[in-house]
Design an enzyme around this catalytic site. Structure first.
Site, PDB file in Angstrom:
ATOM      1  N   TYR A 146       0.891  -1.287   0.017  1.00 33.59           N
ATOM      2  CA  TYR A 146       0.166  -0.034  -0.087  1.00 33.59           C
ATOM      3  C   TYR A 146       0.621   1.115  -0.094  1.00 33.59           C
ATOM      4  CZ  TYR A 146      -3.856   3.106   1.376  1.00 33.59           C
ATOM      5  OH  TYR A 146      -4.846   4.091   1.344  1.00 33.59           O
ATOM      6  N   LYS A 150       0.950   4.244  -2.874  1.00 34.61           N
ATOM      7  CA  LYS A 150       0.697   5.708  -2.487  1.00 34.61           C
ATOM      8  C   LYS A 150       1.801   6.542  -2.790  1.00 34.61           C
ATOM      9  CE  LYS A 150      -3.840   4.925  -1.901  1.00 34.61           C
ATOM     10  NZ  LYS A 150      -4.810   5.338  -2.941  1.00 34.61           N
TER      11      LYS A 150
END
Length: 241
Positions: A146, A150
Site C-alpha cells: 500500500y 501511494k
C-alpha cells in the site's frame, strides 16, 4: 469522473462536487452502490450516471472515457480515488497481494489519468486530483504494498503536473490520514486508541474532511496550484517522521 465513489470517501467526494455544481460520473466495481450514489446526486439536481469498470485494465477505462465524452461532451475533473488494501508483513506477503494493490492503486490511477489527458489537452483545461495517503509519505509496518502504491501516486502526480501544466491542466493529490469509514469502524478499539494518540488534533477525520480538500483542488481557487500533495490527517504524519 470520480473512481471508487460507490461508498466511503469517494462517495463523499462525489456528493461534495455535485453540491458545488458538477455533474458526476460514478465509477465503481460495485454497480449497485454506484447507482445508489448516482441517484443521490440526481436528487440534488445534477446529472449523474454510474459505470462499473475495472480501472486496472486500460481498454475498459478508455472505452468508459469515450462514453463519458459522448454523453457529457467533456471531462473537466478527474478524481482518482479507487484503492484497496491487502495488508501483510513483508515476510508473509504473497505476490498476489502485492500485485493486486499496485494494479488497482497505482496502475488504475495511471490508466484513468492517461485516458482523460487527450480530451483535457484538447480543451486546454482540467483538474486532476489523485487520492494518495500519509502511508505513501511515512510508510507503515504491514503495508509495504500500500505504501509503495501511494508513494507512486504522489510521484505520478508530480510528473503529470510537469507534463500537463503547459496545457492548462492542474494535477494535485490529497493524502488522507486516519479517516472514519466502514473499513476503520471494524478495527479493535485498542488499535483506534493507539492511532488517536498519534493525532495532534486528537480525533479521527471524516470523509467530508477529504472531500473538502478535493473540492478545493478541483475548483477555481486552486488555479495556481499544481504538483502538490495536501495532507489531511489532523497532524498525524508529523508523528511518523
Amino acid at each position: 469522473m470520480v473512481t471508487g465513489s460507490g461508498q466511503g470517501i469517494g462517495k463523499e467526494i462525489a456528493l461534495t462536487l455535485a453540491q458545488a455544481g458538477a455533474d458526476i460520473v460514478i465509477v465503481d466495481v460495485n454497480l449497485e452502490q454506484a447507482e445508489k450514489t448516482a441517484q443521490e446526486i440526481i436528487s440534488l439536481g445534477r446529472k449523474s450516471v454510474a459505470m462499473k469498470v475495472d480501472i486496472s485494465q486500460s481498454a475498459p477505462v478508455e472505452e468508459m472515457v469515450n462514453k463519458i465524452l459522448d454523453n457529457f461532451g467533456k471531462i473537466d475533473i478527474l478524481v482518482n480515488n479507487a484503492g484497496i488494501t491487502r495488508d501483510n508483513l513483508l515476510l508473509r506477503m504473497k505476490e498476489e497481494e502485492w500485485d493486486a494493490v499496485i494494479r488497482i492503486n497505482l496502475k488504475g490511477t495511471f490508466n484513468c489519468l492517461k485516458a482523460v489527458t487527450r480530451p483535457m489537452m484538447k480543451a486546454r483545461s482540467g483538474k486532476i486530483v489523485n487520492v494518495a495517503s500519509i502511508i505513501g509519505i511515512a510508510g507503515n509496518a504491514g503495508q509495504a504494498n500500500y505504501a509503495a502504491s501511494k508513494a507512486g501516486v504522489i510521484a505520478l502526480t508530480k510528473s503529470a503536473a510537469k507534463e500537463l501544466a503547459s496545457r492548462g491542466i492542474n494535477v494535485n493529490a490529497v493524502a488522507p490520514g486516519f479517516i472514519q469509514t466502514a473499513m476503520t469502524d471494524v478495527l479493535p478499539e485498542a488499535v483506534k486508541s493507539e492511532m488517536l494518540k498519534r493525532i495532534p488534533l486528537a480525533k479521527l477525520g471524516v470523509p467530508l474532511d477529504v472531500a473538502k480538500a478535493v473540492a478545493f483542488l478541483a475548483g477555481p481557487d486552486s488555479d495556481y496550484i499544481t504538483g502538490q500533495t495536501i495532507v489531511v490527517d489532523g497532524g498525524m504524519v508529523m508523528n511518523f517522521m
